[in-house]
Design a protein around this motif. Sequence first.
Motif, PDB file in Angstrom:
ATOM      1  N   THR A  52      38.780  45.305  35.392  1.00 43.79           N
ATOM      2  CA  THR A  52      38.767  45.718  34.494  1.00 43.79           C
ATOM      3  C   THR A  52      39.167  47.617  34.101  1.00 43.79           C
ATOM      4  O   THR A  52      38.424  47.247  35.575  1.00 43.79           O
ATOM      5  N   TYR A  53      39.372  48.263  33.960  1.00 47.29           N
ATOM      6  CA  TYR A  53      39.455  49.778  33.720  1.00 47.29           C
ATOM      7  C   TYR A  53      38.809  50.458  32.564  1.00 47.29           C
ATOM      8  O   TYR A  53      39.167  49.459  31.386  1.00 47.29           O
ATOM      9  N   ASP A  54      37.956  51.075  32.775  1.00 51.51           N
ATOM     10  CA  ASP A  54      37.541  52.263  31.751  1.00 51.51           C
ATOM     11  C   ASP A  54      37.835  53.688  32.575  1.00 51.51           C
ATOM     12  O   ASP A  54      38.158  53.615  32.790  1.00 51.51           O
ATOM     13  N   ARG A  55      36.193  54.289  32.379  1.00 51.65           N
ATOM     14  CA  ARG A  55      36.038  55.093  33.289  1.00 51.65           C
ATOM     15  C   ARG A  55      35.910  54.847  35.165  1.00 51.65           C
ATOM     16  O   ARG A  55      35.964  55.267  35.559  1.00 51.65           O
ATOM     17  N   GLU A  56      35.284  53.472  35.188  1.00 50.48           N
ATOM     18  CA  GLU A  56      35.545  52.566  36.107  1.00 50.48           C
ATOM     19  C   GLU A  56      36.388  51.652  36.070  1.00 50.48           C
ATOM     20  O   GLU A  56      36.836  50.975  35.583  1.00 50.48           O
ATOM     21  N   VAL A  57      37.004  51.341  37.282  1.00 50.52           N
ATOM     22  CA  VAL A  57      37.236  50.680  37.927  1.00 50.52           C
ATOM     23  C   VAL A  57      37.185  49.513  38.936  1.00 50.52           C
ATOM     24  O   VAL A  57      36.916  49.444  39.598  1.00 50.52           O
ATOM     25  N   THR A  58      36.826  48.352  38.192  1.00 55.03           N
ATOM     26  CA  THR A  58      36.297  46.503  38.615  1.00 55.03           C
ATOM     27  C   THR A  58      36.754  45.827  39.344  1.00 55.03           C
ATOM     28  O   THR A  58      37.741  45.280  38.180  1.00 55.03           O
TER      29      THR A  58
END
Length: 212
Positions: A52-58
């Motif tokens: 998943t990616y937003d400000r963080e990539v996990t």
Amino acid sequence: MNRRLLAYFLLDTSGSMRGEPIAALNNGFNGLVSMLRSDPQAMDSLHISVITYDREVTNLIPLVDLASFHPVEITCPESGPTHTGQALEMVYHLVKKEVIKGSADRKGDWKPLLFIFTDGKPSDLQKYKEMTPLIKSLDFGVIVGCAAGPKAEVSFLQELTDNVVKLDTTDSSTLTNFFQWVSSSIEMGSKTQGTGESMTLPPPPSELNIIV
């Protein structure tokens, strides 16, 4: 050891996905897993990784075989950028590490598959442009880009792949249709790769607009 088919999912969880879109994404993705579980070939060879990616990539769900896959609720922050370039960078390193290459004494994995879902455009454009040729160099069996909703831009996905789908909305029925099509694409991929043919995608339902 069985030859594995690795499928990587990059799912946009930026702030604009809050509310109905993220709920629809969860429903659609869980439906995809249920459909794939009814295919013996997928159960035998398919491994899934969810980033998943937003400000963080996990790496929300690290690579796992289909039988052991447990759904995890996908969530998103209230607001924030879409770091697609960073997400591609993570995929690049994961694929390099996880895909087993063939050698003289063993067959390697099938060509991996990559599915990218976004409702916008990359916020980290320079990183995205850096990663595009590197992702293309990985020899994926297929890369499918999905631009969902009115603000999703197809042009960036087209830099990465010829297989780009445009969805008009991010509601539950549209995303369910998209993930059903992805499911049949993966099933087709597991069969065609076994014959050594190049992978072709099945025709999409009418709600999906394939950008040519």
